[in-house]
Design a protein around this motif. Structure first.
Motif, PDB file in Angstrom:
ATOM      1  N   UNK A  41       0.856  -1.177   0.000  1.00 20.71           N
ATOM      2  CA  UNK A  41       0.000   0.000   0.000  1.00 20.71           C
ATOM      3  C   UNK A  41       0.897   1.233   0.000  1.00 20.71           C
ATOM      4  N   UNK A  42       0.653   2.130  -0.953  1.00 18.01           N
ATOM      5  CA  UNK A  42       1.485   3.317  -1.122  1.00 18.01           C
ATOM      6  C   UNK A  42       2.681   3.088  -2.031  1.00 18.01           C
ATOM      7  N   UNK A  43       2.974   1.829  -2.344  1.00 16.35           N
ATOM      8  CA  UNK A  43       4.055   1.506  -3.263  1.00 16.35           C
ATOM      9  C   UNK A  43       3.641   1.774  -4.694  1.00 16.35           C
ATOM     10  N   UNK A  44       4.622   1.759  -5.585  1.00 21.52           N
ATOM     11  CA  UNK A  44       4.365   2.102  -6.979  1.00 21.52           C
ATOM     12  C   UNK A  44       4.952   1.062  -7.923  1.00 21.52           C
ATOM     13  N   UNK A  45       4.312   0.972  -9.084  1.00 21.13           N
ATOM     14  CA  UNK A  45       4.841   0.180 -10.193  1.00 21.13           C
ATOM     15  C   UNK A  45       4.986   1.146 -11.365  1.00 21.13           C
ATOM     16  N   UNK A  46       6.211   1.376 -11.781  1.00 21.34           N
ATOM     17  CA  UNK A  46       6.529   2.251 -12.905  1.00 21.34           C
ATOM     18  C   UNK A  46       6.965   1.338 -14.042  1.00 21.34           C
ATOM     19  N   UNK A  47       6.239   1.356 -15.164  1.00 16.97           N
ATOM     20  CA  UNK A  47       6.522   0.410 -16.241  1.00 16.97           C
ATOM     21  C   UNK A  47       6.160   0.988 -17.602  1.00 16.97           C
ATOM     22  N   UNK A  48       6.606   0.306 -18.640  1.00 24.86           N
ATOM     23  CA  UNK A  48       6.298   0.685 -20.017  1.00 24.86           C
ATOM     24  C   UNK A  48       5.683  -0.522 -20.704  1.00 24.86           C
ATOM     25  N   UNK A  49       4.529  -0.287 -21.330  1.00 29.18           N
ATOM     26  CA  UNK A  49       3.931  -1.326 -22.170  1.00 29.18           C
ATOM     27  C   UNK A  49       4.359  -1.044 -23.600  1.00 29.18           C
ATOM     28  N   UNK A  50       4.838  -2.083 -24.271  1.00 33.49           N
ATOM     29  CA  UNK A  50       5.313  -1.965 -25.645  1.00 33.49           C
ATOM     30  C   UNK A  50       4.258  -2.586 -26.564  1.00 33.49           C
ATOM     31  N   UNK A  51       3.674  -1.749 -27.419  1.00 33.11           N
ATOM     32  CA  UNK A  51       2.644  -2.233 -28.333  1.00 33.11           C
ATOM     33  C   UNK A  51       3.238  -3.022 -29.476  1.00 33.11           C
ATOM     34  N   UNK A  52       2.407  -3.844 -30.111  1.00 38.44           N
ATOM     35  CA  UNK A  52       2.885  -4.651 -31.238  1.00 38.44           C
ATOM     36  C   UNK A  52       3.363  -3.810 -32.421  1.00 38.44           C
ATOM     37  N   UNK A  53       2.917  -2.540 -32.496  1.00 31.18           N
ATOM     38  CA  UNK A  53       3.349  -1.653 -33.583  1.00 31.18           C
ATOM     39  C   UNK A  53       4.599  -0.859 -33.210  1.00 31.18           C
ATOM     40  N   UNK A  54       5.180  -1.155 -32.021  1.00 35.40           N
ATOM     41  CA  UNK A  54       6.392  -0.478 -31.587  1.00 35.40           C
ATOM     42  C   UNK A  54       6.151   0.748 -30.715  1.00 35.40           C
ATOM     43  N   UNK A  55       4.882   1.121 -30.508  1.00 38.85           N
ATOM     44  CA  UNK A  55       4.573   2.265 -29.659  1.00 38.85           C
ATOM     45  C   UNK A  55       4.799   1.906 -28.198  1.00 38.85           C
ATOM     46  N   UNK A  56       5.446   2.796 -27.456  1.00 40.52           N
ATOM     47  CA  UNK A  56       5.645   2.614 -26.019  1.00 40.52           C
ATOM     48  C   UNK A  56       4.608   3.435 -25.259  1.00 40.52           C
ATOM     49  N   UNK A  57       4.040   2.829 -24.252  1.00 46.36           N
ATOM     50  CA  UNK A  57       3.034   3.474 -23.418  1.00 46.36           C
ATOM     51  C   UNK A  57       3.537   3.501 -21.976  1.00 46.36           C
ATOM     52  N   UNK A  58       4.021   4.673 -21.499  1.00 52.03           N
ATOM     53  CA  UNK A  58       4.450   4.752 -20.100  1.00 52.03           C
ATOM     54  C   UNK A  58       3.237   4.579 -19.194  1.00 52.03           C
ATOM     55  N   UNK A  59       3.414   3.826 -18.127  1.00 53.78           N
ATOM     56  CA  UNK A  59       2.326   3.520 -17.196  1.00 53.78           C
ATOM     57  C   UNK A  59       2.831   3.634 -15.769  1.00 53.78           C
ATOM     58  N   UNK A  60       1.907   3.883 -14.859  1.00 52.27           N
ATOM     59  CA  UNK A  60       2.238   4.023 -13.452  1.00 52.27           C
ATOM     60  C   UNK A  60       1.041   3.572 -12.627  1.00 52.27           C
ATOM     61  N   UNK A  61       1.305   2.791 -11.607  1.00 51.75           N
ATOM     62  CA  UNK A  61       0.267   2.330 -10.694  1.00 51.75           C
ATOM     63  C   UNK A  61       0.752   2.549  -9.273  1.00 51.75           C
ATOM     64  N   UNK A  62      -0.160   2.980  -8.400  1.00 52.79           N
ATOM     65  CA  UNK A  62       0.103   2.944  -6.963  1.00 52.79           C
ATOM     66  C   UNK A  62      -1.016   2.149  -6.313  1.00 52.79           C
ATOM     67  N   UNK A  63      -0.641   1.325  -5.367  1.00 53.23           N
ATOM     68  CA  UNK A  63      -1.624   0.474  -4.690  1.00 53.23           C
ATOM     69  C   UNK A  63      -2.204   1.221  -3.506  1.00 53.23           C
ATOM     70  N   UNK A  64      -3.544   1.266  -3.438  1.00 53.83           N
ATOM     71  CA  UNK A  64      -4.239   1.973  -2.374  1.00 53.83           C
ATOM     72  C   UNK A  64      -4.794   1.015  -1.324  1.00 53.83           C
ATOM     73  N   UNK A  65      -4.919  -0.254  -1.673  1.00 52.62           N
ATOM     74  CA  UNK A  65      -5.386  -1.272  -0.727  1.00 52.62           C
ATOM     75  C   UNK A  65      -4.919  -2.636  -1.203  1.00 52.62           C
TER      76      UNK A  65
END
Length: 168
Positions: free
Chosen positions: A62-86
């Motif tokens: 809880x309160x921790x984060x996941x910082x990651x990049x999803x790589x699409x099949x067309x080569x597009x990168x999608x920066x993503x971020x999650x924090x857990x609230x529970x």
């Protein structure tokens, strides 16, 4: 009775901003839950078909984060971020998910893990800040199909793990 009415109004108040997906997975609840807790698991199944995921950092608490990049099949990168609230292992995970910390368009998701015989029923309930953001996620990013594919990838991964005795 008043709280029932208020709950009903609250529920109907988010219906136009919500996506709810569920799936029964042929694996024990603890294993399905565990697949959300470590990079070695997440990198194997997270994302829709054809996508891969690179984790920059992960702190599952809880309160921790996941910082990651999803790589699409067309080569597009999608920066993503999650924090857990529970986190209530192995029953429930709640999180805030956006492109980065402080994203004004971040959305809330709650995942529940319920035993279904020897299997697990996972439900992913996502609420967007506005109806327009939900619609954009559905139309531009194919959130419903992508979410179903992601749960399919999770199911395939943990089912294989379960057949191997839970080792990952």
């Amino acid at each position: 009775m008043a709280s029932t009415g208020r709950d009903a109004m609250t529920q109907s108040g988010v219906a136009d901003r919500e996506i709810v997906l569920s799936r029964v997975i042929d694996a024990p609840r603890e294993l399905v839950f565990e697949a959300f807790t470590e990079v070695r698991h997440l990198s194997r199944w997270w994302g829709p078909e054809g996508f891969s995921t690179t984790t920059r950092s992960l702190d599952f608490r809880v309160g921790g984060e996941w910082d990651f990049v999803m790589h699409g099949p067309d080569g597009t990168d999608y920066p993503e971020w999650i924090t857990w609230t529970e986190i209530i292992a192995p029953e429930r995970i709640a999180m805030l998910h956006g492109e980065s910390r402080g994203d004004p368009n971040a959305f809330e998701s709650v995942l529940t893990f319920q035993p279904d015989g020897e299997a697990t029923r996972i439900e992913m309930r996502t609420v967007f800040p506005t109806q327009e953001l939900r619609q954009e996620a559905v139309e531009k990013y194919h959130a419903i199909e992508g979410g179903q594919q992601t749960l399919g990838n999770l199911a395939a991964y943990v089912t294989e793990l379960a057949e191997q005795g839970g080792e990952g």
